[in-house]
Design an enzyme around this catalytic site. Structure first.
Site: not given
Ligand code: F58
Length: 839
Positions: A374, A565-566, A571, A673, A677
């Site tokens: 990811h 978003k986060r 970002k 994502t 949406k």
């Molecule tokens: C996200 N990663 C990507 N990781 O940033 C985003 O582009 C993508 O659409 C999404 O995954 C789904 O594929 C992400 O959310 C985390 O939150 C991890 C959580 C645990 C620690 C490392 C990051």
């Protein structure tokens, strides 16, 4: 555990009765019954929470027939099952989603109205399980919805964190974290299954021995054992009878530990051990795209992985399937590297517990696992120091060394005399302190490796996993992410849903490609005006909600420009902030300037230890304080940071957006994502060619997308050529004024120190190329502002966005996984036939 035989005369629950009937009268009776017998309340003294609980139980009752029949049918058929292993499941509220999936939303609403209750108020009472950080966790939740809707046997395995993602408060413009006590009022959606608990070992040492057949075997003698107790949540599918399971593990102390210490007279020692064991599932690590390397995190990972694999062996046994057929019965998807220790744990279970020899076990392992990556960010790639790893999982480290020995031999054969490659690809990083590289273990132990958008998969192959793509080209596939249209359109946008359904029927909710049929209404002025009216009504709703929460007026006639978003530097929420200051500066320079009124909304949490992200939140709030109050602005600009963004909140936000900000530095966002949406709900995207934006643009057409910025390739080239942000600062007067105003303390009551870290970073490093993309972004935003004035054109563009987002349904993603990776078959569930038993 064996299920007790059921005596033949035992009365069974009928398919249609008070706990399953779906008509209004039955629902009302059942609701009042649950209020009385479960909540122990008369309606006269019940709280809104009691009503919510009674309704949740009423809906849950209606799922149980489906749930039990599904489990039993899968069991009888020995159906091939997808096990989705994920450290995070960001489920969002269950009630509304289940009403949609069961097709009883309107009936239940009516039943509640007849009882004098407002369904929307009851929805508000649901405490959402925030067991995830952001995209990755929410994706897992969307995938469970689609798996059930596509009648695919599957189990989601994860951790039942006692505290999920923190609640976000804002004090004096800064983020403050508050513990998320989501289980405080109980969770009506889960069922504990203590009879299926398992034990998980940690630490200690290993001992080699020779068994009675003369085989070399290894015994792991742990120094800690923890119990894992499963809690199951039913996952309904949309308008099908299938109801799958989300199985989350809670850690508890083993009785023997308490007992030993207690007998030794050490009561507090016993209690301490118990607390220590239970710490494992206490709290979700709140980092997004960043790893922390904490012992507890590795304990969490191993804990849920070991519980889940042991659970699969229990299922095999119950279904009388031979261990050798593990990979035929189960296909396991690793949601990023967090569950990757499963590769070594499955080897250990097969060899040490079931006596299988290495080659056979390895062949089962590599036929079982598939790995989803990811992220391309180096700081998010997991690696564990060998010393930490070896002391917690001594047997697994031995197994990993052995996997590595075989693997390095394979590399030598395929690429003779390439020593560099050996050290680059090794499962062990030996460049300094030694580490286990989890992504490498995932690649070696899986038969498929996928990125989450076409560009991301391409960059993975080119860059982060280049060596692996050369070694195993056949393993690499792309599966572009998707989102569930049930939650993110049908549930969150009922007005749009009704309008679409009135024109093209309701099949689109299951077959999102059908939305293309809307294209024929693009020149239908009546339809377009309805489309526009609906958007306006939804914006009015959000304005009212915001007024209630923050006591701020936002004008639904203004352009709703939203970035939720986060919070992360890549970002680029701060690029958005630079745009706001640009517009503000233009107004200050010329108060009568003709400007399209805009409402800027932000939502998202920053990792508690991520200083820059927290400073970005403070910057946004500081800009809001000045802009919202300045009489010169005359309400043409409004800025609001919506605190405590959550799935529940998001469901209000997506439908109300005009403009969706997807402005990450190209090459950094794996997919995104939220972008999907927003687009489904008819927002136009302003975005870079990053992640799934590329495919959104391809689908909706370049003329219906506001594109700006450098491409991923240009970003790399620029960096390679020696990027200097000051070149942009000194040559673009608007940019210079924006930066100077922030530096001068204009937005910080004269404090020139406050935003210095952020400004210095931009001026001297600007890793994410805000300055390089600034001009292109601002010009593009100017085009957005002008286009919005042509409401007919704008509506046409938004309609085409909605109509062309079929590809981004998670049903399509799941079908891709099924066709290219899992090779499972749907199993349809019959409700008429009463199946007895359970699994
Ligand atoms: C996200 N990663 C990507 N990781 O940033 C985003 O582009 C993508 O659409 C999404 O995954 C789904 O594929 C992400 O959310 C985390 O939150 C991890 C959580 C645990 C620690 C490392 C990051």
């Amino acid at each position: 555990m064996q299920t007790a035989p059921i005596p033949p005369e035992c009365p069974t629950v009928r398919v249609e009765d008070d706990r399953t009937g779906l008509d209004i009268e039955t629902l009302k009776r059942a609701f009042l019954d649950n209020l009385f017998y479960i909540q122990g309340k008369f309606p006269e003294i019940a709280t809104q929470n009691d009503y919510y609980m009674a309704l949740a139980y009423t809906v849950r009752d209606r799922l149980f027939r489906r749930w039990l029949n599904t489990a039993e049918t899968y069991s009888k058929q020995g159906a091939r099952t997808v096990c989705y292993l994920s450290a995070e499941f960001l489920m969002g509220p269950h009630l509304g989603n289940n009403l949609i999936n069961l097709g009883i939303f309107d009936t239940v609403k009516q039943a509640m109205t007849e009882l004098g209750l407002d369904l929307d108020e009851l929805f508000e009472k649901e405490e959402e399980p925030g067991l995830g950080n952001g995209g990755l966790g929410r994706l897992a939740a969307c995938y469970l919805d689609s798996l059930a809707s596509l009648e695919t046997p599957s189990i989601g395995y994860g951790i039942r964190y006692e505290f999920g993602i923190f609640d976000q408060d804002i004090k004096d413009g800064w983020q403050v974290e508050v513990t998320d006590k989501w289980l405080r009022f109980g969770n009506p959606w889960e069922v504990a299954r203590p009879e299926w608990e398992v034990e998980v070992k940690f630490g200690g040492h290993t001992q080699a021995f020779t068994d009675e057949h003369g085989n070399y075997r290894v015994l792991w003698v742990p120094d800690k054992v923890v119990r894992g107790v499963p809690y199951d949540t039913p996952i309904s599918g949309y308008k099908v009878n299938s109801c799958n399971t989300l199985r989350l593990w809670a850690a508890e102390a083993t009785d023997s530990f308490d007992f030993d210490a207690f007998n030794a007279g050490d009561y507090s020692g016993a209690v301490f051990k118990k607390m220590e064991s239970e710490t494992i599932s206490k709290v979700l690590y709140p980092n997004d795209n960043m790893t922390q390397g904490k012992i507890l995190r590795l304990e969490q990972q191993f804990f849920f992985v070991s519980c889940s694999l042991q659970d699969m062996f229990r299922i095999l046994k119950r279904q009388n399937i031979a261990i050798e057929r593990f990979h035929e019965k189960f296909t396991i998807q690793l949601n990023d590297t967090h569950p990757t220790i499963a590769v070594a744990e499955l080897m250990r279970l097969l060899m040490d517990e079931y006596g299988m020899e290495w080659d056979k076990a390895w062949s089962i392992v590599t036929s079982t696992f598939a790995y989803t990556n990811h992220t391309l960010l180096p700081e998010a790639l997991e690696r564990w120091p060998i010393s930490l790893f070896g002391s917690m999982l001594p047997r697994h480290l031995e197994i990993i060394y052995e996997i590595n020995r075989h693997f390095l031999d394979d590399i030598r054969i395929k690429f003779p005399d390439d020593l560099d490659r050996l050290s680059r690809m090794s499962l062990i990083d030996e460049s300094g302190e030694r580490y286990v590289r989890m992504a490498h273990l995932a690649c070696v132990g899986s038969h498929a490796i996928n990125g989450v958008a076409a560009l991301h998969t391409k960059l993975l192959k080119q860059d982060v996993l280049h060596d692996f793509a050369e070694m195993y080209p056949e393993k690499f596939v792309n599966v572009t992410n998707g989102v569930t249209p049930r939650r993110f359109v049908a549930l969150s946008n009922p007005r749009l849903t009704r309008l679409i359904t009135s024109k093209i029927g309701g099949n689109w909710i299951k077959h999102l490609d059908d939305l293309r049929q809307l294209e024929k209404y693009v020149d239908d002025t009546g339809f377009c005006s309805e489309f526009r009216t609906i958007k306006h009504e939804i914006k009015q709703d959000l304005s009212n909600y915001i007024k209630g929460l923050y006591d701020i007026n936002v004008d639904p006639n203004s352009l709703f420009d939203i970035q939720s978003k986060r919070i992360h530097e890549y970002k680029r929420q701060h690029l958005n902030a630079l745009h706001i200051v640009t517009l503000y500066n233009r107004i200050k320079a010329n108060p009568d300037i003709d400007i399209t009124p805009r409402t800027f909304l932000f939502g998202g949490k920053a990792a508690p230890g991520y200083y820059m992200a927290k400073l970005i939140i403070k910057l946004i709030n500081s800009i809001a304080d000045v802009v919202n109050r300045d009489p010169d602005v005359r309400d043409r600009l409004k800025v609001l940071f919506m605190k405590d963004y959550s799935v529940k909140f998001a469901q209000r936000v997506y439908p109300a957006a005009d403009l969706s900000e997807q402005i990450s530095t190209a090459g950094k966002e794996a997919s995104g994502t939220g972008n999907m949406k927003f687009a489904m709900n008819g927002a136009l995207t302003i975005g870079t060619l990053d992640g799934a934006n590329v495919e959104i643009l391809e689908e909706v057409g370049a003329e219906n997308f506001f594109l700006f910025g450098l491409t991923a390739e240009e970003v790399s080239q620029k960096k390679a050529a020696g990027y200097n942000p000051q070149d942009f600062y000194s040559t673009d007067p608007e940019l210079k004024l924006v930066i100077d105003r922030i530096s001068s303390g204009f937005f910080s009551h004269g404090d020139t120190e406050l935003f210095k870290p952020l400004i210095d970073d931009l001026m001297y490093h600007d890793q994410y190329l805000l300055f390089a993309d600034y001009r292109s972004y601002i010009d593009c935003q100017d085009r957005v502002g002008l286009t919005y004035r042509d409401q007919d054109l704008w509506t046409r563009m938004t309609l085409l966005n909605t109509a062309r987002t079929g590809k981004f349904s998670s049903d399509r993603s799941i079908q891709d996984y099924i066709d290219n990776i899992w090779h499972t078959k749907p199993v349809s569930i019959d409700l008429k036939e009463y199946v007895q038993g359970g699994s």
